[in-house]
Scaffold this motif. Structure first.
Motif, PDB file in Angstrom:
ATOM      1  N   ASN A   1      10.278   4.826 -15.458  1.00 50.65           N
ATOM      2  CA  ASN A   1      10.023   3.802 -14.444  1.00 50.65           C
ATOM      3  C   ASN A   1       8.551   3.427 -14.461  1.00 50.65           C
ATOM      4  OD1 ASN A   1      12.645   3.553 -13.336  1.00 50.65           O
ATOM      5  ND2 ASN A   1      12.336   5.411 -12.097  1.00 50.65           N
ATOM      6  N   ILE A   2       8.260   2.195 -14.062  1.00 46.43           N
ATOM      7  CA  ILE A   2       6.888   1.700 -13.992  1.00 46.43           C
ATOM      8  C   ILE A   2       6.636   1.159 -12.592  1.00 46.43           C
ATOM      9  CG2 ILE A   2       5.321  -0.121 -14.761  1.00 46.43           C
ATOM     10  CD1 ILE A   2       6.396   0.199 -17.547  1.00 46.43           C
ATOM     11  N   THR A   3       5.509   1.567 -12.013  1.00 45.20           N
ATOM     12  CA  THR A   3       5.069   1.017 -10.731  1.00 45.20           C
ATOM     13  C   THR A   3       3.607   0.607 -10.864  1.00 45.20           C
ATOM     14  OG1 THR A   3       4.453   3.226  -9.932  1.00 45.20           O
ATOM     15  CG2 THR A   3       6.674   2.416  -9.382  1.00 45.20           C
ATOM     16  N   ARG A   4       3.198  -0.356 -10.056  1.00 46.81           N
ATOM     17  CA  ARG A   4       1.831  -0.871 -10.122  1.00 46.81           C
ATOM     18  C   ARG A   4       1.160  -0.760  -8.763  1.00 46.81           C
ATOM     19  NH1 ARG A   4       4.477  -4.107 -13.893  1.00 46.81           N
ATOM     20  NH2 ARG A   4       3.312  -4.527 -15.842  1.00 46.81           N
ATOM     21  N   ASP A   5      -0.107  -0.359  -8.766  1.00 49.69           N
ATOM     22  CA  ASP A   5      -0.914  -0.368  -7.555  1.00 49.69           C
ATOM     23  C   ASP A   5      -1.472  -1.764  -7.341  1.00 49.69           C
ATOM     24  OD1 ASP A   5      -0.419   2.323  -7.342  1.00 49.69           O
ATOM     25  OD2 ASP A   5      -2.341   2.923  -8.261  1.00 49.69           O
ATOM     26  N   THR A   6      -2.052  -1.979  -6.174  1.00 52.27           N
ATOM     27  CA  THR A   6      -2.604  -3.307  -5.869  1.00 52.27           C
ATOM     28  C   THR A   6      -3.770  -3.664  -6.783  1.00 52.27           C
ATOM     29  OG1 THR A   6      -4.000  -2.284  -4.155  1.00 52.27           O
ATOM     30  CG2 THR A   6      -1.884  -3.235  -3.452  1.00 52.27           C
ATOM     31  N   ASP A   7      -4.481  -2.651  -7.339  1.00 54.51           N
ATOM     32  CA  ASP A   7      -5.604  -2.941  -8.241  1.00 54.51           C
ATOM     33  C   ASP A   7      -5.155  -3.118  -9.688  1.00 54.51           C
ATOM     34  OD1 ASP A   7      -4.924  -0.374  -8.940  1.00 54.51           O
ATOM     35  OD2 ASP A   7      -6.943   0.469  -8.688  1.00 54.51           O
ATOM     36  N   GLY A   8      -3.834  -3.063  -9.929  1.00 56.05           N
ATOM     37  CA  GLY A   8      -3.316  -3.250 -11.279  1.00 56.05           C
ATOM     38  C   GLY A   8      -3.055  -1.975 -12.040  1.00 56.05           C
ATOM     39  N   THR A   9      -3.472  -0.827 -11.481  1.00 55.55           N
ATOM     40  CA  THR A   9      -3.208   0.450 -12.154  1.00 55.55           C
ATOM     41  C   THR A   9      -1.702   0.646 -12.308  1.00 55.55           C
ATOM     42  OG1 THR A   9      -5.204   1.461 -11.254  1.00 55.55           O
ATOM     43  CG2 THR A   9      -3.478   2.951 -12.020  1.00 55.55           C
ATOM     44  N   LEU A  10      -1.276   1.032 -13.484  1.00 52.82           N
ATOM     45  CA  LEU A  10       0.147   1.170 -13.790  1.00 52.82           C
ATOM     46  C   LEU A  10       0.495   2.649 -13.918  1.00 52.82           C
ATOM     47  CD1 LEU A  10       2.182  -1.063 -16.132  1.00 52.82           C
ATOM     48  CD2 LEU A  10       2.297   1.405 -16.486  1.00 52.82           C
ATOM     49  N   HIS A  11       1.607   3.065 -13.285  1.00 57.41           N
ATOM     50  CA  HIS A  11       2.069   4.453 -13.314  1.00 57.41           C
ATOM     51  C   HIS A  11       3.400   4.527 -14.035  1.00 57.41           C
ATOM     52  CE1 HIS A  11      -0.970   5.923 -10.399  1.00 57.41           C
ATOM     53  NE2 HIS A  11      -0.835   4.708  -9.882  1.00 57.41           N
TER      54      HIS A  11
ATOM     55  N   ARG B   1      -1.385   5.030 -16.377  1.00 49.49           N
ATOM     56  CA  ARG B   1      -1.273   6.462 -16.121  1.00 49.49           C
ATOM     57  C   ARG B   1       0.110   6.967 -16.532  1.00 49.49           C
ATOM     58  NH1 ARG B   1      -6.631   6.981 -15.402  1.00 49.49           N
ATOM     59  NH2 ARG B   1      -7.406   5.990 -13.491  1.00 49.49           N
ATOM     60  N   LEU B   2       0.110   7.921 -17.462  1.00 46.25           N
ATOM     61  CA  LEU B   2       1.355   8.587 -17.819  1.00 46.25           C
ATOM     62  C   LEU B   2       1.479   9.799 -16.904  1.00 46.25           C
ATOM     63  CD1 LEU B   2       3.798   8.629 -19.728  1.00 46.25           C
ATOM     64  CD2 LEU B   2       2.444  10.030 -21.290  1.00 46.25           C
ATOM     65  N   ASP B   3       2.116   9.595 -15.744  1.00 45.42           N
ATOM     66  CA  ASP B   3       2.156  10.635 -14.711  1.00 45.42           C
ATOM     67  C   ASP B   3       3.091  11.778 -15.067  1.00 45.42           C
ATOM     68  OD1 ASP B   3       0.352   9.198 -13.206  1.00 45.42           O
ATOM     69  OD2 ASP B   3       1.895   8.149 -12.048  1.00 45.42           O
ATOM     70  N   ASP B   4       4.052  11.533 -15.923  1.00 42.69           N
ATOM     71  CA  ASP B   4       5.004  12.574 -16.328  1.00 42.69           C
ATOM     72  C   ASP B   4       4.802  12.854 -17.814  1.00 42.69           C
ATOM     73  OD1 ASP B   4       7.141  14.196 -16.968  1.00 42.69           O
ATOM     74  OD2 ASP B   4       8.552  13.132 -15.657  1.00 42.69           O
TER      75      ASP B   4
END
Length: 279
Positions: free
Chosen positions: A261-271, A227-230
């Motif tokens: 910055n990169i963050t990951r959810d528990t299901d592997g989704t990357l932000h 996910r490219l949140d910005d």
């Protein structure tokens, strides 16, 4: 009183002669036997079959359909019954349909390399959403992304047409490439074939590629979403050669070369978010 009947008229000499020999004349010169009338049903059926056959050729119906796909990280090679060959990149889906007058492939998602066997009467068509590619025999690459279709030609000749505006059509020569953005044909360019075909060697090649486009290509090799949140980061350029088997290593590298910055959810989704400048 009754009215007296008219007296019979005497026969002439010619009539008496005909009367005496009537039976002999009938036997010598018999009347032709009437022929039975032919039924028009066979002719009508034949005409109907011709009309139906012509209609089938005109509408070009499909008589066989095949579905193929590749999983994340898989590169799949296909040999079609007409001698054509397809190589599917990771996360690619195609539908191959055989018609009376044509051969058709629908590229639903992903990227594929086509090596088409030549036939004079059955053109090979690739439908990739906003773009349709038509060939007789050639080798070319088609990549379908969210808003863009990219076609690059290695051998032969292809015609690229917009399905949004069919009046837009362009023929490519070997070594040329063309992009279709939101249904609009872009100007042809010289193709960097080594870069375009790098995926066959399990490589991703970026050269000042906008981050949003790079993410679309990287996503093809990753199961969990990116996910490219910005969206302010969308046009940041990225360059380099990367291994498609290790896309997470590439993603981990991004914060070191770009302000994000990169963050990951528990299901592997990357932000992916913007990294604020340090004060």
């Amino acid at each position: 009183m009754s009215t007296p009947s008219s007296p019979e008229q005497p026969l002439s000499a010619e009539d008496e002669t005909l009367a005496r020999h009537r039976e002999a004349l009938r036997k010598r010169f018999p009347m032709p036997t009437p022929k039975p009338r032919k039924s028009r049903a066979p002719l009508a059926i034949s005409t109907l079959l011709i009309i139906i056959g012509a209609g089938l050729v005109w509408t070009d119906p499909s008589y066989r359909t095949e579905h193929y796909s590749s999983t994340v990280g898989e590169r799949r090679e296909l040999d079609l019954v007409d001698g054509s060959k397809l190589v599917l990149d990771s996360s690619t889906r195609v539908e191959v349909s055989w018609h009376l007058r044509s051969r058709r492939v629908e590229l639903s998602t992903g990227q594929a390399l086509f090596d088409v066997s030549k036939t004079v009467f059955r053109p090979f068509e690739v439908d990739a959403g906003a773009a349709r590619v038509t060939v007789l025999g050639t080798r070319f690459n088609v990549s379908r992304e969210q808003d863009a279709v990219n076609v690059a030609l290695m051998r032969g000749s292809v015609s690229v047409q917009s399905t949004v505006d069919p009046a837009q059509q362009q023929r490519l020569a070997p070594g040329q490439q063309l992009a279709v953005l939101n249904g609009q044909l872009q100007p042809t360019e010289n193709a960097d074939l080594s870069k375009i075909l790098a995926w066959q060697e399990r490589k991703l090649v970026f050269s000042h590629t906008p981050l949003s486009q790079a993410i679309e290509q990287i996503q093809r090799y990753r199961q969990a979403p990116i996910r490219l949140d910005d969206q302010s980061l969308a046009n940041l350029p990225i360059s380099g050669v990367f291994n498609t088997d290790k896309v997470d290593d590439l993603l981990d590298l991004l914060p070191h070369i770009l302000p994000l910055n990169i963050t990951r959810d528990t299901d592997g989704t990357l932000h992916i978010t913007h990294r604020a400048a340090k004060k």
